[in-house]
Design a protein around this motif. Sequence first.
Motif, PDB file in Angstrom:
ATOM      1  N   LEU A   1       0.830  -1.561  -0.161  1.00  0.00           N
ATOM      2  CA  LEU A   1      -0.245   0.091   0.247  1.00  0.00           C
ATOM      3  C   LEU A   1       0.453   1.642   0.083  1.00  0.00           C
ATOM      4  N   LYS A   2       1.609   1.540   0.516  1.00  0.00           N
ATOM      5  CA  LYS A   2       2.664   2.179   0.587  1.00  0.00           C
ATOM      6  C   LYS A   2       3.411   2.620  -0.223  1.00  0.00           C
ATOM      7  N   ASN A   3       3.947   1.722  -1.513  1.00  0.00           N
ATOM      8  CA  ASN A   3       4.332   1.853  -2.408  1.00  0.00           C
ATOM      9  C   ASN A   3       3.427   2.113  -3.851  1.00  0.00           C
ATOM     10  N   ILE A   4       1.787   1.543  -3.542  1.00  0.00           N
ATOM     11  CA  ILE A   4       1.153   2.429  -4.524  1.00  0.00           C
ATOM     12  C   ILE A   4       0.566   3.690  -4.233  1.00  0.00           C
ATOM     13  N   TYR A   5       0.624   4.436  -3.263  1.00  0.00           N
ATOM     14  CA  TYR A   5       0.406   5.747  -2.285  1.00  0.00           C
ATOM     15  C   TYR A   5       1.327   6.312  -2.390  1.00  0.00           C
ATOM     16  N   GLY A   6       2.576   5.952  -2.608  1.00  0.00           N
ATOM     17  CA  GLY A   6       3.673   6.007  -3.300  1.00  0.00           C
ATOM     18  C   GLY A   6       3.846   6.967  -4.567  1.00  0.00           C
ATOM     19  N   ARG A   7       3.817   5.810  -4.587  1.00  0.00           N
ATOM     20  CA  ARG A   7       3.570   6.312  -6.532  1.00  0.00           C
ATOM     21  C   ARG A   7       3.553   7.065  -6.941  1.00  0.00           C
ATOM     22  N   ALA A   8       4.164   8.331  -8.492  1.00  0.00           N
ATOM     23  CA  ALA A   8       3.664   9.161  -8.988  1.00  0.00           C
ATOM     24  C   ALA A   8       4.027   9.082 -10.397  1.00  0.00           C
ATOM     25  N   SER A   9       3.029   9.762 -11.220  1.00  0.00           N
ATOM     26  CA  SER A   9       3.834   9.501 -12.891  1.00  0.00           C
ATOM     27  C   SER A   9       5.200  11.136 -13.027  1.00  0.00           C
ATOM     28  N   VAL A  10       6.070  10.234 -13.281  1.00  0.00           N
ATOM     29  CA  VAL A  10       7.780  11.239 -13.509  1.00  0.00           C
ATOM     30  C   VAL A  10       8.248  11.568 -14.148  1.00  0.00           C
ATOM     31  N   ARG A  11       8.128  12.648 -13.956  1.00  0.00           N
ATOM     32  CA  ARG A  11       8.281  13.789 -15.893  1.00  0.00           C
ATOM     33  C   ARG A  11       9.456  14.211 -16.033  1.00  0.00           C
ATOM     34  N   ARG A  12      10.677  13.687 -14.821  1.00  0.00           N
ATOM     35  CA  ARG A  12      12.144  14.972 -15.500  1.00  0.00           C
ATOM     36  C   ARG A  12      13.268  13.076 -14.196  1.00  0.00           C
ATOM     37  N   TYR A  13      13.558  13.018 -15.643  1.00  0.00           N
ATOM     38  CA  TYR A  13      14.834  11.916 -15.240  1.00  0.00           C
ATOM     39  C   TYR A  13      16.009  12.096 -15.527  1.00  0.00           C
ATOM     40  N   LYS A  14      17.115  11.730 -15.016  1.00  0.00           N
ATOM     41  CA  LYS A  14      18.401  11.770 -14.518  1.00  0.00           C
ATOM     42  C   LYS A  14      18.828  11.047 -15.864  1.00  0.00           C
ATOM     43  N   PRO A  15      20.791  11.198 -16.786  1.00  0.00           N
ATOM     44  CA  PRO A  15      20.696  10.235 -17.950  1.00  0.00           C
ATOM     45  C   PRO A  15      20.568   9.669 -18.374  1.00  0.00           C
ATOM     46  N   ASP A  16      20.844   8.454 -16.532  1.00  0.00           N
ATOM     47  CA  ASP A  16      21.136   7.018 -16.083  1.00  0.00           C
ATOM     48  C   ASP A  16      20.351   5.930 -16.994  1.00  0.00           C
ATOM     49  N   LYS A  17      21.098   4.919 -17.462  1.00  0.00           N
ATOM     50  CA  LYS A  17      19.791   4.434 -18.201  1.00  0.00           C
ATOM     51  C   LYS A  17      19.578   2.938 -16.380  1.00  0.00           C
ATOM     52  N   VAL A  18      18.569   2.480 -16.877  1.00  0.00           N
ATOM     53  CA  VAL A  18      18.397   1.569 -16.158  1.00  0.00           C
ATOM     54  C   VAL A  18      19.244  -0.089 -16.472  1.00  0.00           C
ATOM     55  N   PRO A  19      19.669  -1.097 -15.430  1.00  0.00           N
ATOM     56  CA  PRO A  19      20.361  -1.867 -15.928  1.00  0.00           C
ATOM     57  C   PRO A  19      19.583  -3.066 -16.051  1.00  0.00           C
ATOM     58  N   GLU A  20      20.142  -3.598 -17.180  1.00  0.00           N
ATOM     59  CA  GLU A  20      19.584  -4.539 -17.780  1.00  0.00           C
ATOM     60  C   GLU A  20      18.380  -5.723 -17.085  1.00  0.00           C
ATOM     61  N   LYS A  21      18.942  -6.231 -15.798  1.00  0.00           N
ATOM     62  CA  LYS A  21      18.671  -6.999 -15.132  1.00  0.00           C
ATOM     63  C   LYS A  21      17.651  -6.301 -14.622  1.00  0.00           C
ATOM     64  N   ASP A  22      17.421  -5.256 -14.302  1.00  0.00           N
ATOM     65  CA  ASP A  22      16.245  -4.362 -13.333  1.00  0.00           C
ATOM     66  C   ASP A  22      15.359  -3.996 -14.542  1.00  0.00           C
ATOM     67  N   VAL A  23      15.298  -3.995 -15.869  1.00  0.00           N
ATOM     68  CA  VAL A  23      14.297  -3.446 -16.958  1.00  0.00           C
ATOM     69  C   VAL A  23      14.035  -4.985 -17.062  1.00  0.00           C
ATOM     70  N   ARG A  24      14.325  -5.957 -17.151  1.00  0.00           N
ATOM     71  CA  ARG A  24      14.051  -7.740 -16.962  1.00  0.00           C
ATOM     72  C   ARG A  24      12.734  -7.673 -16.132  1.00  0.00           C
TER      73      ARG A  24
END
Lengths: 189, 189
Positions: free
Chosen positions: B5-28
């Motif tokens: 529930l904390k994760n559901i209420y804490g999530r919001a759409s993000v419209r500013r990102y750092k340039p770093d890519k997400v590691p492939e294992k996390d994307v998968r």
Amino acid sequence: MNEVLKNIYGRASVRRYKPDKVPEKDVREIIKAGFHAANGMNRQALEFAVLENKDAIKKYNRKAILLYADMIRAAGHSNPMVENMVKNPEADIFHDAPMLVFVFANPSAVTPVEDGSLAVGNMMLAAHSMGYGTCFIGFAAGLGNDKEFRNELNVPEGHRYLACMTLGKPDGSMGTHSRSEIKILSWVK
Amino acid sequence: MNEVLKNIYGRASVRRYKPDKVPEKDVREIIKAGFHAANGMNRQALEFAVLENKDAIKKYNRKAILLYADMIRAAGHSNPMVENMVKNPEADIFHDAPMLVFVFANPSAVTPVEDGSLAVGNMMLAAHSMGYGTCFIGFAAGLGNDKEFRNELNVPEGHRYLACMTLGKPDGSMGTHSRSEIKILSWVK
């Protein structure tokens, strides 16, 4: 693995329920989690209804089956599973769940189907984390335009039916839920 | 309140990102969480594509804006926000995100839009639990029928475009996310 991922992988659709109803404060928490999902242009257009009257659930179960069969036939398809449900007076699309939660959208929604589905997704995960089971009931879709149903659930004209979700205590274990291999079409680096 | 529930209420759409890519294992892992969502008649028809090439993202950003404007105009609507994006060469529907995840469905899907949205919902929650940000990009919908885009992403003919989600490390805090009051139309006991 964190608790959120464990909850996602541990959830499965539940099709056997104990008769116990879910306490109102838990139902409200689950609906709140649904309302907190992402939604198109932040219109927050979703509305909810709870149906826990056993006779009404029984009545709308039968009605939904007949309406769904009409939809299938009107689309020129034939669906043996649906035709069997029409013939079988015991067929139960709601899996004898003690409660149903319906999702609607007011006309300001820009992406109603996406919004409604995201809300159901949140509700399914919230419910699972609280020890409850759920199932997204696509077969109930025919109720969306049914006057008696809309009147009984106080749905304003022009507000769109989106989804039906069963809710209750699972009867028995969830079992495992096998998935086929994930298809990644491309990864453009 | 539990972690889910904390994760559901804490999530919001993000419209500013750092340039770093997400590691492939996390994307998968995030895609796996999406694939594990409920889906109509368990057809498991969803397919995914990842786009992280900066030039390609830039190209499809512009293309998506023009295609979306065409869709709006063809539907006879006027949308000042979209027309402004057409005029502004800096307009960026992808919010400078380092990665995009696209969702498609093969023709066996019975409820493709619902399935795709449920998958994006799971991916947004999984990503948030892992420290990443996401945004469901409705403006990208025009790419769904674009030949160049479909070829580049290896999408088979007849497979349907469903969704685009940005993915990356949020730049700055999520902030709070206010919601209007939840509308319960009825509670039939």
